[in-house]
Design a protein around this motif. Structure first.
Motif, mmCIF file in Angstrom:
data_model
loop_
_atom_site.group_PDB
_atom_site.id
_atom_site.type_symbol
_atom_site.label_atom_id
_atom_site.label_comp_id
_atom_site.label_asym_id
_atom_site.label_seq_id
_atom_site.Cartn_x
_atom_site.Cartn_y
_atom_site.Cartn_z
ATOM 1 N N GLY A 173 0.824 -1.196 0.000
ATOM 2 C CA GLY A 173 0.000 0.000 0.000
ATOM 3 C C GLY A 173 0.860 1.248 0.000
ATOM 4 N N SER A 174 0.304 2.345 0.471
ATOM 5 C CA SER A 174 1.042 3.608 0.487
ATOM 6 C C SER A 174 2.042 3.680 1.630
ATOM 7 C CB SER A 174 0.055 4.779 0.584
ATOM 8 O OG SER A 174 -0.770 4.630 1.733
ATOM 9 N N GLY A 175 1.851 2.869 2.664
ATOM 10 C CA GLY A 175 2.766 2.865 3.801
ATOM 11 C C GLY A 175 3.853 1.813 3.646
ATOM 12 N N ARG A 176 4.701 1.703 4.698
ATOM 13 C CA ARG A 176 5.802 0.746 4.627
ATOM 14 C C ARG A 176 5.335 -0.677 4.908
ATOM 15 N NH1 ARG A 176 10.835 2.736 8.090
ATOM 16 N NH2 ARG A 176 9.255 2.738 9.744
ATOM 17 N N THR A 177 4.247 -0.816 5.660
ATOM 18 C CA THR A 177 3.756 -2.141 6.028
ATOM 19 C C THR A 177 2.658 -2.574 5.071
ATOM 20 O OG1 THR A 177 4.217 -1.667 8.350
ATOM 21 C CG2 THR A 177 2.769 -3.529 7.874
ATOM 22 N N PRO A 178 2.824 -3.711 4.425
ATOM 23 C CA PRO A 178 1.770 -4.160 3.500
ATOM 24 C C PRO A 178 0.511 -4.568 4.267
ATOM 25 C CG PRO A 178 3.464 -5.847 3.735
ATOM 26 C CD PRO A 178 3.970 -4.633 4.448
ATOM 27 N N TYR A 179 -0.614 -4.518 3.558
ATOM 28 C CA TYR A 179 -1.888 -4.912 4.158
ATOM 29 C C TYR A 179 -2.044 -6.434 4.056
ATOM 30 C CZ TYR A 179 -2.994 0.051 3.782
ATOM 31 O OH TYR A 179 -2.982 1.412 3.899
ATOM 32 N N ARG A 180 -2.367 -7.043 5.186
ATOM 33 C CA ARG A 180 -2.562 -8.495 5.229
ATOM 34 C C ARG A 180 -4.040 -8.805 5.018
ATOM 35 N NH1 ARG A 180 1.268 -10.109 10.438
ATOM 36 N NH2 ARG A 180 3.257 -10.136 9.293
ATOM 37 N N THR A 181 -4.316 -9.615 4.018
ATOM 38 C CA THR A 181 -5.698 -9.899 3.602
ATOM 39 C C THR A 181 -5.941 -11.392 3.632
ATOM 40 O OG1 THR A 181 -5.562 -7.988 2.120
ATOM 41 C CG2 THR A 181 -7.414 -9.494 1.805
ATOM 42 N N VAL A 182 -7.096 -11.789 4.185
ATOM 43 C CA VAL A 182 -7.481 -13.205 4.228
ATOM 44 C C VAL A 182 -8.943 -13.310 3.801
ATOM 45 C CG1 VAL A 182 -7.506 -15.337 5.575
ATOM 46 C CG2 VAL A 182 -5.979 -13.467 6.246
ATOM 47 N N VAL A 183 -9.257 -14.307 2.989
ATOM 48 C CA VAL A 183 -10.631 -14.571 2.568
ATOM 49 C C VAL A 183 -10.943 -16.039 2.818
ATOM 50 C CG1 VAL A 183 -12.296 -14.525 0.691
ATOM 51 C CG2 VAL A 183 -10.498 -12.787 0.788
ATOM 52 N N ASP A 184 -12.012 -16.283 3.561
ATOM 53 C CA ASP A 184 -12.538 -17.633 3.734
ATOM 54 C C ASP A 184 -13.631 -17.821 2.689
ATOM 55 O OD1 ASP A 184 -13.633 -20.017 4.472
ATOM 56 O OD2 ASP A 184 -13.909 -19.519 6.586
ATOM 57 N N LEU A 185 -13.364 -18.634 1.682
ATOM 58 C CA LEU A 185 -14.278 -18.777 0.555
ATOM 59 C C LEU A 185 -15.594 -19.427 0.947
ATOM 60 C CD1 LEU A 185 -11.639 -20.046 -2.016
ATOM 61 C CD2 LEU A 185 -12.586 -17.747 -1.883
ATOM 62 N N ALA A 186 -15.616 -20.149 2.054
ATOM 63 C CA ALA A 186 -16.844 -20.839 2.444
ATOM 64 C C ALA A 186 -17.913 -19.872 2.909
ATOM 65 C CB ALA A 186 -16.550 -21.849 3.551
ATOM 66 N N GLY A 187 -17.538 -18.684 3.373
ATOM 67 C CA GLY A 187 -18.526 -17.727 3.879
ATOM 68 C C GLY A 187 -19.362 -17.089 2.779
ATOM 69 N N PRO A 188 -18.732 -16.296 1.886
ATOM 70 C CA PRO A 188 -17.349 -15.896 2.104
ATOM 71 C C PRO A 188 -17.235 -14.880 3.234
ATOM 72 C CG PRO A 188 -18.250 -14.781 0.190
ATOM 73 C CD PRO A 188 -19.318 -15.711 0.668
ATOM 74 N N ALA A 189 -16.065 -14.854 3.874
ATOM 75 C CA ALA A 189 -15.788 -13.906 4.950
ATOM 76 C C ALA A 189 -14.414 -13.309 4.697
ATOM 77 C CB ALA A 189 -15.842 -14.594 6.309
ATOM 78 N N TYR A 190 -14.212 -12.083 5.176
ATOM 79 C CA TYR A 190 -13.006 -11.341 4.826
ATOM 80 C C TYR A 190 -12.418 -10.659 6.058
ATOM 81 C CZ TYR A 190 -16.280 -11.322 0.882
ATOM 82 O OH TYR A 190 -17.230 -11.662 -0.034
ATOM 83 N N THR A 191 -11.115 -10.509 6.030
ATOM 84 C CA THR A 191 -10.445 -9.627 6.984
ATOM 85 C C THR A 191 -9.257 -8.998 6.278
ATOM 86 O OG1 THR A 191 -9.476 -9.449 9.199
ATOM 87 C CG2 THR A 191 -8.885 -11.385 7.923
ATOM 88 N N CYS A 192 -8.956 -7.758 6.651
ATOM 89 C CA CYS A 192 -7.834 -7.043 6.049
ATOM 90 C C CYS A 192 -7.341 -6.017 7.055
ATOM 91 C CB CYS A 192 -8.253 -6.362 4.742
ATOM 92 S SG CYS A 192 -6.884 -5.576 3.846
ATOM 93 N N SER A 193 -6.048 -5.797 7.099
ATOM 94 C CA SER A 193 -5.487 -4.838 8.048
ATOM 95 C C SER A 193 -5.586 -3.398 7.562
ATOM 96 C CB SER A 193 -4.019 -5.189 8.330
ATOM 97 O OG SER A 193 -3.257 -5.163 7.127
ATOM 98 N N CYS A 194 -6.211 -3.180 6.394
ATOM 99 C CA CYS A 194 -6.382 -1.813 5.900
ATOM 100 C C CYS A 194 -7.481 -1.111 6.702
ATOM 101 C CB CYS A 194 -6.729 -1.825 4.409
ATOM 102 S SG CYS A 194 -8.424 -2.333 4.044
ATOM 103 N N PRO A 195 -7.533 0.222 6.647
ATOM 104 C CA PRO A 195 -8.538 0.948 7.452
ATOM 105 C C PRO A 195 -9.929 1.025 6.820
ATOM 106 C CG PRO A 195 -7.108 2.515 6.324
ATOM 107 C CD PRO A 195 -6.556 1.143 6.021
ATOM 108 N N SER A 196 -10.129 0.430 5.653
ATOM 109 C CA SER A 196 -11.417 0.541 4.986
ATOM 110 C C SER A 196 -12.517 -0.108 5.807
ATOM 111 C CB SER A 196 -11.349 -0.121 3.609
ATOM 112 O OG SER A 196 -12.623 -0.149 2.999
#
Length: 444
Positions: free
Chosen positions: A52-75
């Motif tokens: 992303g724009s910062g030094r730390t990349p955003y960690r993203t995980v998707v559980d396809l069975a949900g589907p369910a999502y999590t991401c370390s971005c502020p959105s």
């Protein structure tokens, strides 16, 4: 691919986007460039780190069975653009051989599993619950009586002035129904305030809605003497919580359509997801809700098949269901089987016997031919390819005029299979399939 051998198409992924901006932004992250540490597991989980724009990349995980999502971005959007981009990357080229999830992804999955295994709250005191139900029934009865007086006064004075009266009087009446703990009545009252602005013929439509409200009021007054299935329907329509002890059906459920609608006051977004059991043939409606500025959480791409238990709620004409644990499953490589227009009307009529306030019934029509109205602006029809019967397309059917022309282009003058809602105003097409193709085309 998932353990069931299913990889979504790009169209299915983009259908999950909460808005056009997210869809566009997610498309820009669908290449391998910004991604690192990507992978997927045999259980249907994908993950990756996005620069992303910062030094730390955003960690993203998707559980396809949900589907369910999590991401370390502020959105605050679900799914965010990073989740969409990761899914696009996975759908296009895969993420390598199945592997163990990294610690940060495994921690989120473990938290989800712990929440799912958390025991439900114990049963409430039966006597206290009975007294609360009696007090609420009294308040609802008082609200019903007040609503009846309001309708009688309006009919005596005539409804010609409703076009100038505006929305405020109905919003005030709806608020009174909320105070009476009858949210179902409040919702129907709010809809009344929008009718004068719906175009020519609004007085007839308002009188129809008055009649349905009066029928519901009378049904509530005599609810204790109704057969239990109909009594459950009346309680549900008034807005009382329904029992969770409905029928449970395990099946492979095909996602036929998904669309959002916003309440007249803009305070609530309702997402409707239509499913069909591939083995039972049973339809199911799953509802999810979102507050202002936030899309509902459940997002299932059209054409996806899920292995899941559907728990049907009493008093909803056998339609409303809640999904239990679910996993992706291989869908049949063909479009769902359709029925003729006559059978569609018979199915809607049978459902009305269980729920007289039912707006529509889910139907797969086919093969049918879309017929534009005169000069392209009149009433459209869906005509049986073999026969002489046709169903009119409901005003606003397909959600936009362009969707109807999309259906006509898909047809090319020939037969197609169409899923939609068959109601007293006509048929609303939501999804279509070309002959010989299993790929659904959303029309909303």
């Amino acid at each position: 691919m998932t353990e069931q051998g299913v990889r979504w198409t790009a169209e299915q992924v983009l259908a999950l986007a909460p808005d056009d901006a997210s869809r566009k932004a997610g498309g820009g992250l669908g290449g391998a460039g910004p991604w690192s540490c990507t992978g997927d597991s045999a259980s249907g989980v994908v993950w990756g780190s996005c620069k992303g724009s910062g030094r730390t990349p955003y960690r993203t995980v998707v559980d396809l069975a949900g589907p369910a999502y999590t991401c370390s971005c502020p959105s605050r959007k679900f799914p965010c653009k990073h989740a969409l981009g990761l899914l696009l990357l996975w759908s296009a080229q895969g993420l390598g051989d199945p592997a163990e999830a990294p610690d940060w992804a495994a921690a989120w999955l473990a938290e989800r599993a712990a929440k799912a295994a958390r025991p439900a709250a114990g049963p409430a005191d039966a006597e206290a619950a009975r007294k609360r139900a009696e007090r609420r029934a009294e308040r609802v009865g008082a609200g019903v009586a007040e609503l009846e007086r309001r309708l009688v006064d309006l009919l005596r004075g005539g409804i010609a002035g409703q076009a100038q009266a505006g929305y405020a009087p109905w919003e005030e009446t709806a608020a009174r129904m909320v105070d009476a703990q009858a949210p179902g009545l409040a919702s129907r009252v709010r809809e009344l305030g929008t009718i004068p602005g719906c175009g020519p013929g609004w007085p007839a439509r308002m009188l129809e809605e008055f009649a349905l409200l009066h029928l519901l009021d009378r049904a509530w007054t005599g609810v204790s003497g109704l057969p239990e299935p109909l009594a459950a329907t009346v309680r549900n329509r008034v807005g009382l919580p329904s029992s969770a002890e409905g029928e449970t059906v395990r099946d492979r459920w095909l996602v036929l359509a998904q669309y959002d609608s916003v309440s007249p006051d803009g305070r609530l977004t309702t997402r409707r997801t239509w499913l069909r059991g591939l083995e039972s043939g049973r339809p199911a409606l799953v509802l999810d809700f979102g507050p202002p500025g936030r899309a509902p959480g459940l997002a299932l791409p059209v054409g996806l098949a899920l292995e899941a238990e559907a728990r049907f709620r009493p008093g909803t004409a056998g339609l409303r269901a809640d999904l239990g644990d679910r996993t992706a499953a291989a869908a049949d490589a063909r479009a769902p089987a359709g029925v003729g227009t006559g059978e569609a009307l018979e199915a809607y009529g049978a459902a009305l016997r269980e729920d007289p306030w039912l707006e529509s019934w889910p139907v797969v029509l086919g093969p049918v031919i879309p017929i534009p109205g005169e000069a392209g602006d009149g009433a459209w029809q869906l005509a049986d390819a073999e026969g002489e019967c046709a169903l009119p397309v409901a005003p606003g059917g397909g959600r936009s005029r362009s969707a109807l022309w999309q259906l006509a282009a898909l047809s090319g003058g020939g037969p197609v299979t169409v899923f939609g809602e068959c109601g007293h105003r006509g048929f609303t097409p939501l999804t279509a399939w070309q002959p010989g193709s299993p790929e659904p085309v959303p029309l909303i």
